[in-house]
Design an enzyme around this catalytic site. Structure first.
Site, mmCIF file in Angstrom:
data_model
loop_
_atom_site.group_PDB
_atom_site.id
_atom_site.type_symbol
_atom_site.label_atom_id
_atom_site.label_comp_id
_atom_site.label_asym_id
_atom_site.label_seq_id
_atom_site.Cartn_x
_atom_site.Cartn_y
_atom_site.Cartn_z
ATOM 1 N N ILE A 72 0.838 -1.199 0.000
ATOM 2 C CA ILE A 72 0.000 0.000 0.000
ATOM 3 C C ILE A 72 0.872 1.249 0.000
ATOM 4 C CG2 ILE A 72 -1.654 1.320 1.363
ATOM 5 C CD1 ILE A 72 -2.790 -1.395 2.302
ATOM 6 N N CYS A 73 0.615 2.124 -0.968
ATOM 7 C CA CYS A 73 1.330 3.398 -1.098
ATOM 8 C C CYS A 73 2.840 3.123 -1.141
ATOM 9 C CB CYS A 73 0.923 4.341 0.043
ATOM 10 S SG CYS A 73 1.562 6.004 -0.135
ATOM 11 N N GLN A 74 3.594 3.712 -0.232
ATOM 12 C CA GLN A 74 5.038 3.474 -0.219
ATOM 13 C C GLN A 74 5.320 1.989 0.001
ATOM 14 O OE1 GLN A 74 6.929 4.907 3.300
ATOM 15 N NE2 GLN A 74 8.890 5.285 2.308
#
Lengths: 354, 406
Positions: free
Chosen positions: A146-148
């Protein structure tokens, strides 16, 4: 015609009502003893330094045989995906028969200042992957970044394709060279060496300052002014407080990891060029040959859509499913639409691929 | 309005006093937002008070709005020197983005004597330009006083003394501070300009609405319009490379200044035999290296254990195989021995039979060779017996029975 047609007595009446609501709201807030988040039961199955690997007990008798390991970003706490019962991606996926694990990075302190991306990816993530593989007697498991955490999962999958059955990335930055995202533009002018040398670990509140500046009026004024309209509703109040807790519950960033992430990814866009090194190993996205499910949010102000959709172009997999989700960076986990649409789509995709 | 702010603050303190964590922070943010809301309300009410009679008198409201917008903008900006006082800086930082607040509030604590001296400086400069030469000494003494109040005190500290190294650090710290101030002013100018533009954009939007015969009937509606307009204006500014550069310069200058501050602080720490940030960082670096070494040692150990386990299993397997083979061989040997034993026994039986037959034959022969008696019946019987014995003695042993002697 003069466009402001507010009578003074109405304006003052409105102001008085506003302040009445505000005071009632403050009273309600004071009554809230604890802000409960992450309601789904889970157990610790592995711990290393501050990193904790959780397992969510499956909710169906025969869950999908290949578990999913969720890798969250370093910049916020992972309970966003399990913020409350009726807005929990975790619960939705469990109800759909998936078996879930989650990495919680914890809160770094000054002693973690020298942790590198290599430590996170080839250290903690790899150890967690091995624990999950061992528990299930599998060579490969599913990875959800998720995301980074998606960027880190991409790196991991590139270095360890033999351990990843399917890769799922959500609101994940891949191509960092874009003018669409303010963070991408601002990062170009930051002297990250001076920042890390000065701060050691980059403080969470400093990062938050940057995030708030992306939409200063909405995030620092309008949100709270609008809040007084719903503050008397206990459920709305608690939802608001949970979000507030999450937004400002920002861990510090390990200095060396931050330095490398800003330099290699944001400033030099090395990921898509195949120039990122973790330890002495080069990250080549062409090694990401397993099926990939990539979700991006159309209104994402932190990770612009074009940054996420670039993934398809650079990975080696010929089975990439790109999913467009109408909403913002956070709405992808907590919105009503997400609960109804995203989790089922993800679960179906995983099940189809065995 | 001031009284209301005090009441708000009091309420915040009372309600938040016993609440830990987020609720208190949320209450504070709530009141901060409310303050912005009220300030905007105040401004708009002020604006209405001024323009309403003039509109009634037939003046163009849009022109009036522009004039008012400029006045508002001027009052917000207030000239750069307004920021070089404690009040000016505090006022300037209110309602501005968090990032700016963070470092200005932090830094103003240390820099306030300098800030005040610089606030005074423009006046002395003006006097100097008007021919007042004493302004030179006033400016010089003002800076020296400030120097003494801040870094000069470090220099006079007996534990440190006048060392060249220290002087360099202090000088470098001052330079960094000046760079930071310059960068902050530039940053603030950009933000304030955007604030001014946002008011212009709000007015433009109001004019458009007026032309479309649309009106705003609630203050909240007006506030939302202002927020959305301002957000757009600021987003436009933030997206420019120029702003990114100015912001970068400001942040980088703040970091450099923090590093210089540390250099100076560490001199004190050393003087008082206290561990410095740099020394602790070094310890942490070693701890990290050890942790990593430990991680890879563990992995190597685990891999070695796994190999050892495999080897052990292979050895066990081999040993089991060997034992099974030995057991099989032993069983085969035992079976062979048993068969041989059986053969031996059979042979012995046959031998016994043969011996018995031989003895019998010998006895018969002997009996035959003995002097014949007259007893006829016995002779008849003996003759018959001899023939039989001879016949048996001449029979060779069967080949497959083998020779027991062998």
């Amino acid at each position: 015609m003069f466009p402001i047609n507010i009578r003074p007595e109405d304006a003052f009446k409105e102001l008085i009502e506003f302040n009445q609501k505000l005071l009632a709201g403050v009273e309600s807030i004071a009554d809230v003893e604890e802000i409960d988040v992450a309601p789904t039961p889970r157990e610790v199955v592995y711990q290393e330094d501050k990193t904790i690997l959780y397992h969510y007990p499956p909710k169906v008798e025969n869950p999908h045989p290949i578990p999913i390991l969720i890798v969250y970003a370093l910049v916020n706490r992972p309970y966003m995906i399990d913020i409350q019962h009726d807005r929990s991606m975790v619960q939705n996926l469990l109800n759909l028969g998936l078996d879930l694990y989650l990495i919680d990075w914890g809160y770094v302190d000054r002693g973690d200042r020298y942790l590198t991306l290599d430590d996170y990816i080839n250290g903690y993530i790899d150890n967690c992957v091995n624990v999950v593989r061992g528990r299930h007697g599998l060579d490969k498991i599913n990875l959800l970044g998720i995301c980074q955490g998606g960027t880190m999962s991409l790196c991991y999958a590139s270095l360890n394709p033999g351990k990843v059955q399917n890769l799922i990335t959500m609101v994940t930055p891949v191509d960092f060279e874009t003018d669409d995202g303010l963070l991408n533009v601002w990062a170009q002018y930051l002297d990250v060496d001076a920042m890390v040398d000065a701060f050691g670990n980059v403080p969470g509140h400093f990062m938050n300052g940057g995030f708030l500046m992306l939409k200063p009026f909405q995030l620092m004024a309008q949100k709270y002014v609008g809040f007084v309209d719903v503050v008397e509703n206990e459920a709305s109040l608690k939802s608001f407080l949970r979000m507030e807790k999450w937004i400002f519950d920002s861990p510090d960033q390990a200095g060396e990891t931050f330095r490398q992430f800003i330099k290699d990814f944001y400033q030099q866009n090395k990921l898509i060029k195949g120039e990122v090194y973790l330890g002495d190993r080069r990250v080549d996205l062409k090694n990401v040959t397993m099926p990939v499910f990539n979700v991006y949010a159309t209104e994402d102000h932190l990770v612009p859509p074009c940054s996420s959709t670039a993934l398809e172009e650079f990975v080696g997999s010929d089975d990439v499913t790109t999913v467009k989700f109408p909403g913002g960076h956070i709405g992808i986990y907590v919105s009503g639409r997400s609960q109804k649409q995203l989790a089922p789509a993800l679960a179906d995709w995983v099940k189809e691929r065995g | 309005m001031g009284h209301w702010q005090e009441v708000s603050k009091d309420v915040t303190d009372r309600f938040g006093a016993h609440a830990d964590g987020v609720p208190r922070e949320v209450v504070e943010r709530l009141f901060a937002a409310e303050e912005i809301y009220l300030r905007f309300f105040d401004s708009m009410i002020g604006y209405m008070k001024v323009v309403a009679p003039r509109i009634d008198a037939g003046e163009n409201w849009a022109d009036l709005a522009r004039v008012y917008s400029q006045q508002l903008k001027d009052s917000l900006v207030g000239g750069p020197e307004a920021w070089f006082t404690a009040e000016g800086m505090a006022a300037a930082t209110e309602g501005l983005p968090e990032l700016w607040k963070l470092y200005t509030l932090e830094i103003q604590k240390a820099s306030m004597p300098w800030a005040q001296s610089m606030a005074q400086a423009p006046w002395d400069t003006r006097d100097l330009m008007s021919g007042d030469h004493s302004a030179v000494s006033r400016m010089f003494s003002m800076f020296m006083d400030t120097w003494e109040q801040t870094y000069g005190r470090y220099l006079s500290a007996p534990a440190i003394g006048y060392s060249r190294e220290m002087n360099e650090k202090v000088t470098s710290g001052f330079e960094a501070w000046v760079d930071l101030r310059r960068a902050e002013v530039e940053f603030m100018s950009e933000v304030m300009n955007a604030g001014g533009h946002s008011l212009e954009d709000l007015l433009r939007e109001l004019v458009d609405r007026g032309e479309r015969d649309e009106s705003i009937t609630t203050f909240k509606g007006l506030f939302d319009l202002w927020v959305n307009t301002a957000e757009g204006t600021f987003a436009e500014l933030f997206r420019t490379e120029g702003f990114a550069r100015i912001q970068g310069v400001a942040v980088n200058a703040a970091m450099t200044y923090k590093l210089r501050q540390r250099d100076i602080t560490e001199e004190f720490m050393k003087a008082y035999d206290l561990p410095t940030r740099s020394e602790i960082d070094e310890v942490h670096r070693h701890v990290h290296d050890v942790r990593i070494e430990l991680r890879y040692t563990k992995r190597t150990l685990e891999a070695t254990r796994a190999e050892l386990q495999q080897a052990r299993e292979a050895l066990d397997q081999e040993a089991k195989g060997r034992a099974a083979a030995q057991e099989k061989a032993a069983q085969e040997k035992a079976a062979q021995e048993k068969a041989a034993q059986k053969q031996l026994q059979q042979f012995e039986k046959r031998l016994e039979k043969a011996e018995a037959a031989t003895k019998k034959a010998a006895a018969a022969k002997k009996a035959a060779a003995a002097p014949k008696r007259t007893a006829k019946p016995a002779e008849t019987k003996g003759g018959s017996g001899k023939k039989k014995a001879e016949s048996k003695a001449k029979t060779p042993p069967k080949k497959d029975q083998g020779n027991p002697a062998e």
